[in-house]
Scaffold this active site. Structure first.
Site, PDB file in Angstrom:
ATOM      1  N   LYS A 112       2.279  -4.894   3.557  1.00 19.51           N
ATOM      2  CA  LYS A 112       3.481  -4.064   3.575  1.00 19.51           C
ATOM      3  C   LYS A 112       3.095  -2.607   3.356  1.00 19.51           C
ATOM      4  O   LYS A 112       2.839  -2.177   2.243  1.00 19.51           O
ATOM      5  CB  LYS A 112       4.491  -4.477   2.506  1.00 19.51           C
ATOM      6  CG  LYS A 112       5.857  -3.859   2.838  1.00 19.51           C
ATOM      7  CD  LYS A 112       6.787  -3.688   1.677  1.00 19.51           C
ATOM      8  CE  LYS A 112       6.552  -2.424   0.907  1.00 19.51           C
ATOM      9  NZ  LYS A 112       6.866  -1.164   1.630  1.00 19.51           N
ATOM     10  N   PRO A 113       3.034  -1.841   4.438  1.00 18.88           N
ATOM     11  CA  PRO A 113       2.765  -0.405   4.292  1.00 18.88           C
ATOM     12  C   PRO A 113       3.908   0.283   3.549  1.00 18.88           C
ATOM     13  O   PRO A 113       4.992  -0.283   3.398  1.00 18.88           O
ATOM     14  CB  PRO A 113       2.702   0.089   5.742  1.00 18.88           C
ATOM     15  CG  PRO A 113       2.438  -1.124   6.573  1.00 18.88           C
ATOM     16  CD  PRO A 113       3.140  -2.247   5.843  1.00 18.88           C
TER      17      PRO A 113
ATOM     18  N   CYS B 154      -4.844   9.579  -5.582  1.00 24.03           N
ATOM     19  CA  CYS B 154      -4.762   8.937  -6.902  1.00 24.03           C
ATOM     20  C   CYS B 154      -5.859   9.442  -7.831  1.00 24.03           C
ATOM     21  O   CYS B 154      -5.674   9.508  -9.039  1.00 24.03           O
ATOM     22  CB  CYS B 154      -4.807   7.424  -6.761  1.00 24.03           C
ATOM     23  SG  CYS B 154      -6.185   6.872  -5.768  1.00 24.03           S
TER      24      CYS B 154
ATOM     25  N   GLU C 287      -4.406  -0.841  -8.160  1.00 23.42           N
ATOM     26  CA  GLU C 287      -5.043   0.478  -8.188  1.00 23.42           C
ATOM     27  C   GLU C 287      -3.907   1.475  -8.337  1.00 23.42           C
ATOM     28  O   GLU C 287      -3.122   1.683  -7.411  1.00 23.42           O
ATOM     29  CB  GLU C 287      -5.859   0.715  -6.924  1.00 23.42           C
ATOM     30  CG  GLU C 287      -6.919   1.783  -7.120  1.00 23.42           C
ATOM     31  CD  GLU C 287      -6.462   3.157  -6.682  1.00 23.42           C
ATOM     32  OE1 GLU C 287      -5.802   3.833  -7.508  1.00 23.42           O
ATOM     33  OE2 GLU C 287      -6.763   3.537  -5.546  1.00 23.42           O
TER      34      GLU C 287
ATOM     35  N   GLU D  19       1.288  11.860 -13.829  1.00 19.83           N
ATOM     36  CA  GLU D  19       0.737  12.038 -12.492  1.00 19.83           C
ATOM     37  C   GLU D  19       1.772  12.742 -11.619  1.00 19.83           C
ATOM     38  O   GLU D  19       2.895  12.270 -11.482  1.00 19.83           O
ATOM     39  CB  GLU D  19       0.373  10.683 -11.887  1.00 19.83           C
ATOM     40  CG  GLU D  19      -0.304  10.839 -10.547  1.00 19.83           C
ATOM     41  CD  GLU D  19      -0.727   9.519  -9.932  1.00 19.83           C
ATOM     42  OE1 GLU D  19       0.090   8.594  -9.890  1.00 19.83           O
ATOM     43  OE2 GLU D  19      -1.893   9.423  -9.490  1.00 19.83           O
TER      44      GLU D  19
ATOM     45  N   SER E 188       2.106   3.520  -7.578  1.00 19.13           N
ATOM     46  CA  SER E 188       2.393   4.156  -8.864  1.00 19.13           C
ATOM     47  C   SER E 188       2.245   3.159 -10.014  1.00 19.13           C
ATOM     48  O   SER E 188       2.413   1.954  -9.841  1.00 19.13           O
ATOM     49  CB  SER E 188       3.816   4.715  -8.850  1.00 19.13           C
ATOM     50  OG  SER E 188       4.748   3.665  -8.676  1.00 19.13           O
TER      51      SER E 188
ATOM     52  N   TYR F  17       8.649  15.882  -2.274  1.00 22.00           N
ATOM     53  CA  TYR F  17       8.842  17.323  -2.399  1.00 22.00           C
ATOM     54  C   TYR F  17       9.713  17.631  -3.622  1.00 22.00           C
ATOM     55  O   TYR F  17       9.396  18.504  -4.440  1.00 22.00           O
ATOM     56  CB  TYR F  17       9.500  17.856  -1.114  1.00 22.00           C
ATOM     57  CG  TYR F  17       9.851  19.314  -1.164  1.00 22.00           C
ATOM     58  CD1 TYR F  17       8.912  20.290  -0.855  1.00 22.00           C
ATOM     59  CD2 TYR F  17      11.135  19.726  -1.531  1.00 22.00           C
ATOM     60  CE1 TYR F  17       9.235  21.644  -0.903  1.00 22.00           C
ATOM     61  CE2 TYR F  17      11.474  21.072  -1.582  1.00 22.00           C
ATOM     62  CZ  TYR F  17      10.519  22.025  -1.278  1.00 22.00           C
ATOM     63  OH  TYR F  17      10.840  23.347  -1.344  1.00 22.00           O
TER      64      TYR F  17
ATOM     65  N   ILE G 134       0.817  -1.224   0.000  1.00 22.01           N
ATOM     66  CA  ILE G 134       0.000   0.000   0.000  1.00 22.01           C
ATOM     67  C   ILE G 134       0.850   1.274   0.000  1.00 22.01           C
ATOM     68  O   ILE G 134       2.033   1.238   0.344  1.00 22.01           O
ATOM     69  CB  ILE G 134      -0.984   0.000   1.192  1.00 22.01           C
ATOM     70  CG1 ILE G 134      -0.247  -0.160   2.526  1.00 22.01           C
ATOM     71  CG2 ILE G 134      -2.022  -1.107   1.016  1.00 22.01           C
ATOM     72  CD1 ILE G 134      -1.129   0.040   3.741  1.00 22.01           C
ATOM     73  N   PRO G 135       0.252   2.388  -0.372  1.00 26.31           N
ATOM     74  CA  PRO G 135       0.976   3.653  -0.482  1.00 26.31           C
ATOM     75  C   PRO G 135       0.891   4.502   0.791  1.00 26.31           C
ATOM     76  O   PRO G 135       0.302   4.086   1.782  1.00 26.31           O
ATOM     77  CB  PRO G 135       0.228   4.344  -1.620  1.00 26.31           C
ATOM     78  CG  PRO G 135      -1.196   3.923  -1.407  1.00 26.31           C
ATOM     79  CD  PRO G 135      -1.136   2.519  -0.850  1.00 26.31           C
ATOM     80  N   TRP G 136       1.431   5.710   0.708  1.00 29.55           N
ATOM     81  CA  TRP G 136       1.580   6.561   1.889  1.00 29.55           C
ATOM     82  C   TRP G 136       0.552   7.680   1.991  1.00 29.55           C
ATOM     83  O   TRP G 136       0.603   8.475   2.914  1.00 29.55           O
ATOM     84  CB  TRP G 136       2.998   7.162   1.900  1.00 29.55           C
ATOM     85  CG  TRP G 136       3.483   7.645   0.557  1.00 29.55           C
ATOM     86  CD1 TRP G 136       4.379   6.994  -0.258  1.00 29.55           C
ATOM     87  CD2 TRP G 136       3.105   8.845  -0.141  1.00 29.55           C
ATOM     88  NE1 TRP G 136       4.579   7.722  -1.415  1.00 29.55           N
ATOM     89  CE2 TRP G 136       3.811   8.864  -1.370  1.00 29.55           C
ATOM     90  CE3 TRP G 136       2.250   9.902   0.149  1.00 29.55           C
ATOM     91  CZ2 TRP G 136       3.682   9.893  -2.312  1.00 29.55           C
ATOM     92  CZ3 TRP G 136       2.109  10.926  -0.786  1.00 29.55           C
ATOM     93  CH2 TRP G 136       2.825  10.912  -2.001  1.00 29.55           C
TER      94      TRP G 136
ATOM     95  N   GLU H  52       7.027   2.603   3.103  1.00 25.65           N
ATOM     96  CA  GLU H  52       8.120   2.819   4.067  1.00 25.65           C
ATOM     97  C   GLU H  52       8.077   4.222   4.694  1.00 25.65           C
ATOM     98  O   GLU H  52       8.614   4.441   5.766  1.00 25.65           O
ATOM     99  CB  GLU H  52       9.491   2.554   3.412  1.00 25.65           C
ATOM    100  CG  GLU H  52       9.753   3.250   2.096  1.00 25.65           C
ATOM    101  CD  GLU H  52       9.304   2.427   0.875  1.00 25.65           C
ATOM    102  OE1 GLU H  52       8.168   1.906   0.891  1.00 25.65           O
ATOM    103  OE2 GLU H  52      10.095   2.338  -0.095  1.00 25.65           O
TER     104      GLU H  52
END
Ligand code: ADP
Ligand code: MG
Length: 493
Positions: free
Chosen positions: A182-183, A291, A257, A389, A236, A339, A156-158, A185
């Site tokens: 797995k979240p 997303c 997704e 994106e 991504s 960033y 999964i993403p952050w 990092e």
């Protein structure tokens, strides 16, 4: 009952087979508060050997543990207990979520309510899974059994850390699968706090394992592992492609997704105030780290100039600030990496289009990964800022001539996650609904998401659906059973 997040640097281990374990290499990685850039936690970095332990634990729980013997009703009860824990601890979790990923606290509070609702929804759905009896000839009985797909690796993403964990874990548990989550990092903390309640909620060891570490190591090892039956991934498009290639070797089931470049379309007859708000909300909520962000703002030429002006005026009022301030509308981006990535698109945008507002770092912020809400206009849909994106607070405003032109531009993208249309003309609205090639379409709004409704994309935004019964379906296999009713059915030899 509630508690507040510990502000000192806390160390977290991996949660494998119902135990908290250090990395086999002893390695940890730092986790940051993106508003201060300070380290707030150290987390065990799962090695390939740790991933293997987690998969073995999940495999054992699925193949021979007590889990396959549980009833669907039992699994539903586990999910309700987890929801209760989330609700009791939502203040602590929301604060930790905001500190770790930078999103405004008010948004994290909404997220935690959605997390609990997701567990409740699948708690209720767990014992509504049924097969069917099929209309084969009278001398036979044929029916289907719905069975869990097995061991699921969930990456999964952050951007919505605990909510994405809920979207993955809740349907998998309802289906009777075992999981290795797995979240991302950057943002592992809320999922790790959540792991504290798994045993108490009634999950046997090994049913849910949580490991952390770099995607290229721990994520890749999970995808390649032959003991894993299915990978569910949100992230991504670039990593989605890597996952599909790697999963091909073991022919795992894969649901993806991925990203988007979603069009948010404004016709001249839309309600003005709602539309201007909708254009900003669509792309700036959660710092644009969404997303389904409405990052391409398509505006009918008749209102184009005035619309860009109105967006710009309202965007000036967006309050950037520390995530824990209740009046903050936009916090920092999640990481230095993000960033830098968004900043490079800001530089590109200044070359590719005109800048209405933003374009850099806001004044008065010494520390933290803050970026101004940015509106580029007179953007051509061939520009990189309208094709790639960005995953930050960056709007590309594109003028269009008429309905046909709007549809053409809207669909001219490799992605197909979402889209929105704003108009008071219901005929036009529904023509747009049918013409847009995307998995989620909003009319006169953008972003509301409910657990009851499916979520996922067309085209390069991925495949499979999350939420609702569709989300559960992805964790089920279908077994076809044929029962012969004739005494001597073959009589062939
Ligand atoms: P971003 O670059 O914005 O962080 P990613 O798609 O790289 O988005 O990350 C989403 C998730 O995918 C994270 O949990 C990350 O660790 C994981 N990931 C990254 N690379 C890989 C990979 N090669 N294999 C498996 N998982 C990966
Ligand atoms: Mg990455």
């Amino acid at each position: 009952m509630s508690s507040t997040a510990n502000v000192s640097v806390k160390t977290y281990k991996s949660y494998i087979n119902g135990q908290w374990v250090s990395s086999s290499t002893g390695e940890t990685f730092p986790v940051y508060d993106p508003s201060t850039e300070a380290v707030i936690a150290q987390v065990a970095s799962a090695s390939v050997a740790d991933v293997d332990s987690a998969v073995k634990a999940a495999r054992a729980a699925f193949d021979s543990g007590p889990w396959p013997q549980t009833t669907a009703q039992d699994r539903g009860r586990v999910l309700f207990k987890l929801a209760e824990k989330i609700r009791q601890n939502s203040a602590m979790l929301a604060e930790l979520e905001s500190r770790n990923c930078g999103k405004p606290i008010v948004e994290s509070e909404f997220d935690m309510a959605d997390v609990a609702t997701c567990f409740e929804y699948y708690g209720g759905l767990a014992n509504k899974v049924t097969g069917s009896v099929l209309p084969v000839p009278a001398n036979a009985l044929s029916f289907t059994l719905r069975e869990p797909v097995g061991v699921a690796g969930q990456i999964i993403p952050w951007n919505f850390p605990l909510l994405m964990a809920a979207w993955k874990l809740a349907p998998a548990i309802a289906a009777g699968c075992c999981c290795i989550l797995k979240p991302a990092e950057q943002t592992p903390l809320t999922a790790l706090e959540f792991a504290n309640w798994l045993e108490e909620a009634g999950l046997p060891p090994g049913v849910v394992n949580i490991i952390n570490g770099p995607g290229e190591i721990s994520g890749a090892a999970l995808v390649a592992h032959p003991g894993v039956d299915k990978i569910a991934f949100t992230g991504s498009a670039a990593v989605g492609k890597i996952i599909v290639r790697s999963a091909a070797d073991t022919l795992k089931r894969v649901t993806l997704e991925l990203g988007g470049k979603s069009p948010n379309i404004f016709f001249a007859d839309a309600d003005w105030e709602a539309a201007v708000d909708g254009a900003l909300f669509g792309v700036f909520i959660n710092q644009g780290e969404v997303c389904s962000a409405g990052s391409r703002v398509l505006v009918e030429k008749k209102i184009y100039g005035k619309f860009v002006e109105a967006m710009t005026e309202k965007a000036k009022r967006i309050k950037l600030g520390p995530p824990l301030d209740r009046d903050t509308k936009m916090g920092p981006l999640v990481s230095k990496e993000q960033y830098d990535r968004v900043s490079s698109y800001l530089e590109l945008g200044k070359k590719e289009a005109k800048t209405a507002i933003g374009g850099g770092r806001p004044k008065g912020f010494g520390k933290g990964f803050y970026v101004e809400p940015t509106i580029f206009y007179d953007v051509d849909n061939t520009a990189r800022i309208s094709r790639e994106e960005i995953f930050g607070p960056v709007a590309s405003v594109i003028p269009f001539e008429n309905e046909a032109d709007a549809i053409k531009i809207a669909n001219d993208t490799p992605y197909g996650l979402a889209g929105a249309v704003w108009t008071r003309d219901i005929f036009k609205a529904f023509r747009l609904v049918k013409s847009m090639r995307a998995g989620i379409i909003w009319v006169n709004h953008m972003q509301p998401t409910y657990v009851e409704a499916p979520w996922g994309g067309y085209k390069q935004s991925g495949f499979g659906r999350e939420l609702g019964p569709w989300g559960l379906e992805e964790y089920l296999e279908t077994k076809q059973v044929f029962v012969n009713l004739d005494e001597n059915p073959i009589g062939w030899y």
